[in-house]
Design a protein around this motif. Sequence first.
Motif, PDB file in Angstrom:
ATOM      1  N   GLN A  86      -5.059   5.479  -6.400  1.00  0.00           N
ATOM      2  CA  GLN A  86      -6.029   4.659  -7.126  1.00  0.00           C
ATOM      3  C   GLN A  86      -6.494   5.381  -8.375  1.00  0.00           C
ATOM      4  O   GLN A  86      -6.724   6.599  -8.357  1.00  0.00           O
ATOM      5  CB  GLN A  86      -7.222   4.352  -6.229  1.00  0.00           C
ATOM      6  N   CYS A  87      -6.668   4.606  -9.437  1.00  0.00           N
ATOM      7  CA  CYS A  87      -7.230   5.135 -10.674  1.00  0.00           C
ATOM      8  C   CYS A  87      -8.747   5.211 -10.500  1.00  0.00           C
ATOM      9  O   CYS A  87      -9.380   4.187 -10.210  1.00  0.00           O
ATOM     10  CB  CYS A  87      -6.880   4.226 -11.853  1.00  0.00           C
ATOM     11  N   PRO A  88      -9.360   6.397 -10.664  1.00  0.00           N
ATOM     12  CA  PRO A  88     -10.810   6.493 -10.472  1.00  0.00           C
ATOM     13  C   PRO A  88     -11.616   5.776 -11.566  1.00  0.00           C
ATOM     14  O   PRO A  88     -12.769   5.430 -11.354  1.00  0.00           O
ATOM     15  CB  PRO A  88     -11.084   7.996 -10.487  1.00  0.00           C
ATOM     16  N   GLN A  89     -10.992   5.525 -12.711  1.00  0.00           N
ATOM     17  CA  GLN A  89     -11.693   4.880 -13.811  1.00  0.00           C
ATOM     18  C   GLN A  89     -11.666   3.354 -13.690  1.00  0.00           C
ATOM     19  O   GLN A  89     -12.704   2.707 -13.753  1.00  0.00           O
ATOM     20  CB  GLN A  89     -11.067   5.313 -15.138  1.00  0.00           C
ATOM     21  N   PRO A 120      -5.572  10.803 -14.262  1.00  0.00           N
ATOM     22  CA  PRO A 120      -4.929  11.234 -13.012  1.00  0.00           C
ATOM     23  C   PRO A 120      -5.436  10.407 -11.828  1.00  0.00           C
ATOM     24  O   PRO A 120      -6.637  10.210 -11.667  1.00  0.00           O
ATOM     25  CB  PRO A 120      -5.341  12.695 -12.869  1.00  0.00           C
ATOM     26  N   MET A 121      -4.493   9.936 -11.018  1.00  0.00           N
ATOM     27  CA  MET A 121      -4.843   9.081  -9.885  1.00  0.00           C
ATOM     28  C   MET A 121      -5.113   9.918  -8.638  1.00  0.00           C
ATOM     29  O   MET A 121      -4.660  11.051  -8.535  1.00  0.00           O
ATOM     30  CB  MET A 121      -3.714   8.091  -9.613  1.00  0.00           C
ATOM     31  N   VAL A 122      -5.861   9.333  -7.699  1.00  0.00           N
ATOM     32  CA  VAL A 122      -6.164  10.003  -6.436  1.00  0.00           C
ATOM     33  C   VAL A 122      -5.524   9.208  -5.293  1.00  0.00           C
ATOM     34  O   VAL A 122      -5.506   7.972  -5.313  1.00  0.00           O
ATOM     35  CB  VAL A 122      -7.690  10.139  -6.198  1.00  0.00           C
ATOM     36  N   PRO A 123      -4.975   9.915  -4.285  1.00  0.00           N
ATOM     37  CA  PRO A 123      -4.369   9.200  -3.163  1.00  0.00           C
ATOM     38  C   PRO A 123      -5.420   8.549  -2.279  1.00  0.00           C
ATOM     39  O   PRO A 123      -6.473   9.130  -2.024  1.00  0.00           O
ATOM     40  CB  PRO A 123      -3.618  10.297  -2.404  1.00  0.00           C
ATOM     41  N   VAL A 124      -5.148   7.315  -1.841  1.00  0.00           N
ATOM     42  CA  VAL A 124      -6.054   6.624  -0.923  1.00  0.00           C
ATOM     43  C   VAL A 124      -5.382   6.365   0.419  1.00  0.00           C
ATOM     44  O   VAL A 124      -6.060   6.096   1.403  1.00  0.00           O
ATOM     45  CB  VAL A 124      -6.600   5.303  -1.520  1.00  0.00           C
ATOM     46  N   SER A 125      -4.046   6.443   0.474  1.00  0.00           N
ATOM     47  CA  SER A 125      -3.297   6.352   1.723  1.00  0.00           C
ATOM     48  C   SER A 125      -1.937   7.003   1.468  1.00  0.00           C
ATOM     49  O   SER A 125      -1.672   7.476   0.371  1.00  0.00           O
ATOM     50  CB  SER A 125      -3.128   4.894   2.166  1.00  0.00           C
TER      51      SER A 125
END
Length: 191
Positions: A174-177, A164-169
């Motif tokens: 972004q993929c945390p891995q 699962p990706m996290v929003p950066v903008s």
Amino acid sequence: MAETLCTPGERLALAAEYDAGSGTCVRDSFICATLVGVKRVLPAGEGKAVQRPRVEVVRSGVEPVVPRVGDVVTARVVRINPRLAAVDILCVGPKPVRQRYSGVIRVQDVRATEIDKVQIQASFRPGDVVRAEVLSLGDARSYHLTTAKNHLGVVHARSVAGVPMVPVSWQEMQCPQTKAVENRKVAKLDA
């Protein structure tokens, strides 16, 4: 109003006096039930040339969940092309839908500004879960949806690595891995 339990094939009303709603059909000038449930009579709709009440059958204890114009829905992107993203609607507000509803997010409905610069492949990918608003009922096959507000857009996406990706903008996740950054039209979620 007393609730009347009905079964498939049961005559509910005359087709000349009522409109057939969900869970019913017209047979030999009668509106008949097509499923087991409770008969409901809805008042005549406004803005129609001929105003008649509508008879429908609702499964016992279950309110039908149908997307309406202005509703915020949660949907999964099933395919994209340069002009639109096709989605399957999963929930209307907090309520899950029981049957399949399709929708489309057209390129001009992705965001409110810089519409001419929008690219569907830079906003959505198949498998993304999006929050969108119902614009119109569209054609017979699908609802027209929009993500042109800050709180609408992708709420869940998976990277190529399956994480699962996290929003950066508002336009990147972004993929945390792997730390890979991918373009998306990101929904601004309340904290």
